[in-house]
Design a protein around this motif. Structure first.
Motif, PDB file in Angstrom:
ATOM      1  N   LEU A   1       1.939   0.758   1.998  1.00 54.74           N
ATOM      2  CA  LEU A   1       3.347   0.962   1.667  1.00 54.74           C
ATOM      3  C   LEU A   1       3.865  -0.256   0.904  1.00 54.74           C
ATOM      4  N   THR A   2       4.786   0.001   0.009  1.00 55.83           N
ATOM      5  CA  THR A   2       5.374  -1.064  -0.807  1.00 55.83           C
ATOM      6  C   THR A   2       6.891  -0.964  -0.759  1.00 55.83           C
ATOM      7  N   TYR A   3       7.533  -2.102  -0.517  1.00 55.70           N
ATOM      8  CA  TYR A   3       8.994  -2.179  -0.538  1.00 55.70           C
ATOM      9  C   TYR A   3       9.411  -2.852  -1.837  1.00 55.70           C
TER      10      TYR A   3
ATOM     11  N   LEU B   1      11.149   2.188  -0.254  1.00 49.18           N
ATOM     12  CA  LEU B   1       9.916   1.950   0.482  1.00 49.18           C
ATOM     13  C   LEU B   1       9.044   3.169   0.247  1.00 49.18           C
TER      14      LEU B   1
ATOM     15  N   MET C   1      15.260   0.819   8.575  1.00 52.66           N
ATOM     16  CA  MET C   1      14.134  -0.095   8.664  1.00 52.66           C
ATOM     17  C   MET C   1      14.640  -1.370   9.322  1.00 52.66           C
TER      18      MET C   1
ATOM     19  N   ASN D   1      10.981  -8.143  -1.673  1.00 57.65           N
ATOM     20  CA  ASN D   1       9.830  -7.294  -1.968  1.00 57.65           C
ATOM     21  C   ASN D   1       8.657  -7.647  -1.052  1.00 57.65           C
TER      22      ASN D   1
ATOM     23  N   THR E   1       4.621  -5.914   0.711  1.00 64.75           N
ATOM     24  CA  THR E   1       3.675  -4.833   0.978  1.00 64.75           C
ATOM     25  C   THR E   1       3.368  -4.853   2.461  1.00 64.75           C
TER      26      THR E   1
END
Length: 246
Positions: free
Chosen positions: A41-43, A53, A138, A204, A206
């Motif tokens: 997952l990447t924010y 996200l 989150m 940012n 991961t």
């Protein structure tokens, strides 16, 4: 059978039904773990427009499934697709716990190889579970590193739920949560991306996500009591009709 006994049976059956209808159990219908090292997952802080996200591309995960009949299978390889967006700034809930709210998103799981659940074979490419959601949040510990973030989406925000192996209703999805581990870089304040509370968003990062969907289903005894209750009422009604006809 006396009128008193028939009435008592019917009353007892009806009295049982509201109690039985409330007897439910929580079942983990879909749980998943990362099927690889590294992030899935990447924010991304998208600036003034908001944040997201998501899986950049569908990521391979290992899924454990349980249907509403108690059939169970683990180690199913599937592709996870997750996308959630938000526009809110982070809120300091208490102490060093911060959270950001989702506006909405989508989730889907598609198996990459055939699997058997109960007596049914599901071909590769089957829809394990797909849905849209609104709400959720989150939450993370700031400062913090791996394993201290959580995505939680309540079931009352789900819509468009479809599945090739689950039927909806009579069940109700109650929650979807993702634990974020190996968050890189870790959550921090100031130079690491979190400023004043009025303008702060997570920086940012991961992460490696594992998660779980839960649902409430009637317990087996509930169905039995309902059937017995309806049977008693029907039996008493039939006996009454026979007595009148005689």
């Amino acid at each position: 059978m006396s009128m008193f006994l028939k009435t008592a049976i019917a009353a007892a059956a009806l009295a049982l039904m509201p109690v039985a209808a409330q007897a439910t159990q929580t079942v983990s219908i879909v749980s998943f773990t990362a099927n690889q090292r590294g992030p899935n997952l990447t924010y991304a802080d998208n600036g003034a427009a908001g944040w997201s996200l998501s899986t950049v591309t569908p990521k391979s995960v290992l899924v454990t499934l349980e249907d509403f009949s108690g059939n169970f299978v683990s180690g199913v390889t599937a592709n996870l697709s997750f996308s959630g967006t938000g526009t809110s700034f982070a809120v300091n809930n208490s102490g060093n716990i911060w959270s950001q709210a989702f506006t909405g998103g989508t989730v889907s799981f598609t198996n990459t190889a055939a699997f058997v659940l109960g007596s049914t074979v599901y071909a590769a490419g089957s829809n394990i579970l797909s849905l849209s959601f609104a709400g959720g949040e989150m939450t993370a510990t700031v400062p913090g590193t791996a394993g201290n973030a959580l995505v939680s989406i309540p079931g009352d925000g789900f819509s468009g739920v479809t599945s090739d192996f689950l039927a909806f209703p009579p069940t109700q999805l109650t929650d979807f949560s993702i634990s974020l581990a190996n968050v890189i870089p870790g959550f921090c304040i100031g130079s690491c991306g979190l400023g004043g509370q009025s303008t702060v968003r997570f920086q940012n990062f991961t992460a490696r996500g594992s998660g779980d969907f839960t649902a409430t289903v009637p317990e087996p005894g509930t169905w039995l009591m309902l059937l017995v209750g309806f049977g008693m009422v029907g039996f008493a009604a039939r006996r009454r009709q026979a007595a009148v006809a005689a």
